[in-house]
Design an enzyme around this catalytic site. Sequence first.
Site, short mmCIF file in Angstrom:
data_model
loop_
_atom_site.label_atom_id
_atom_site.label_comp_id
_atom_site.label_asym_id
_atom_site.label_seq_id
_atom_site.Cartn_x
_atom_site.Cartn_y
_atom_site.Cartn_z
N SER A 31 0.81 -1.23 0.00
CA SER A 31 0.00 0.00 0.00
C SER A 31 0.83 1.27 0.00
CB SER A 31 -0.94 0.02 1.21
OG SER A 31 -0.21 -0.05 2.42
N ASP A 319 -3.72 8.08 7.85
CA ASP A 319 -4.54 7.14 8.63
C ASP A 319 -3.61 6.43 9.62
OD1 ASP A 319 -3.26 5.07 7.24
OD2 ASP A 319 -4.95 4.69 5.91
N HIS A 322 -0.63 4.88 7.35
CA HIS A 322 -0.01 5.49 6.17
C HIS A 322 0.26 6.99 6.34
CE1 HIS A 322 -2.43 2.00 4.76
NE2 HIS A 322 -1.31 1.74 4.11
#
Length: 344
Positions: A31, A319, A322
Amino acid sequence: MVLCTLLLLLLQSSLLAAAAKVPAVIVFGDSSVDAGNNNFIPTIARSNFEPYGRDFEGGRPTGRFSNGKIPTDFICEAMGIKEYVPAYLDPKYNISDFATGVTFASAATGYDNATSDSVIPLWKQLEYYKEYQKKLGTYLGEARANQTISEALHMMSLGTNDFLENYYAFPGRSSRYTPREYQSFLAGIAENFIRELYGLGARKISLGGLPPMGCLPLERTTNIVGGNECVPSYNTIALEFNDKLKKMTINLNKELPGMKLVFSNPYFILLHIIRKPSLYGFQSASVACCATGMFEMGYACSRGNMFSCSDASKYVFWDSFHPTEKTNSIVANYVVNNVLSQFL
């Protein structure tokens, strides 16, 4: 005569610089570098909805796990190629777009296949890359496609999920391996993958290290006994694993002719940002912008959540897992200036 010689040397220097320029950025990973591939597979590991992407071009969610750009976007831009790296599975793009940069990355994946359940494992990313090479050969012609592959910067960024979402989350791998044995297991997969890339013509490769994963907001939130500070054991694991990867790059560069493998380590710059956030213009490093900033990522980041911050540039993390676009830009700039500049 002296003037002519100087002009000739300058011309040769310019030609060498032009020849060394990176024509494309090709990305594998999780990610941290997924630009939206997970939008097109059956998984809940997605971020193609608000408030993700609210500071991206057009204020739209793309599948990037940030409020804006991710590190590879900034790196591609720094290479003078284009503003962002598109996702291979996104039907909006075709080989003319991918010829100068593409990401095969998939959120929630890892080196270990056991980490990559319901997302794109690393071996599948390699299969997509082989498919991409065939398309590139048709589009550019074999000779030019081969040259593009050999001069392109191939980037790898993964490993965090293997530890936090696999080894320390489920009993499978931890019952079979000690932490250091698991590090060696993952490093072996990384080495084999690099050898595969080399066999397919890649010569410029950046192997990404782990961040200080004990300092992610999610880990700090659950570290109640430790006063919600960073989890030292997780950071130690990251340092040990990074050391293995760094030694691997040295050995492979000696062994593989023409290889230019570099170790891009985000650990220390990110840790410095987390410890001294005000030096970089941040107000918070312990909690994230999205929702309460403690637990949420993915679908838990609701656009209607009254707790979400109004200005993500004041936060180190977007978040609970991240970084924000601003943090990504700082880390990417550091890596370009200290590691990847040798490819420019």
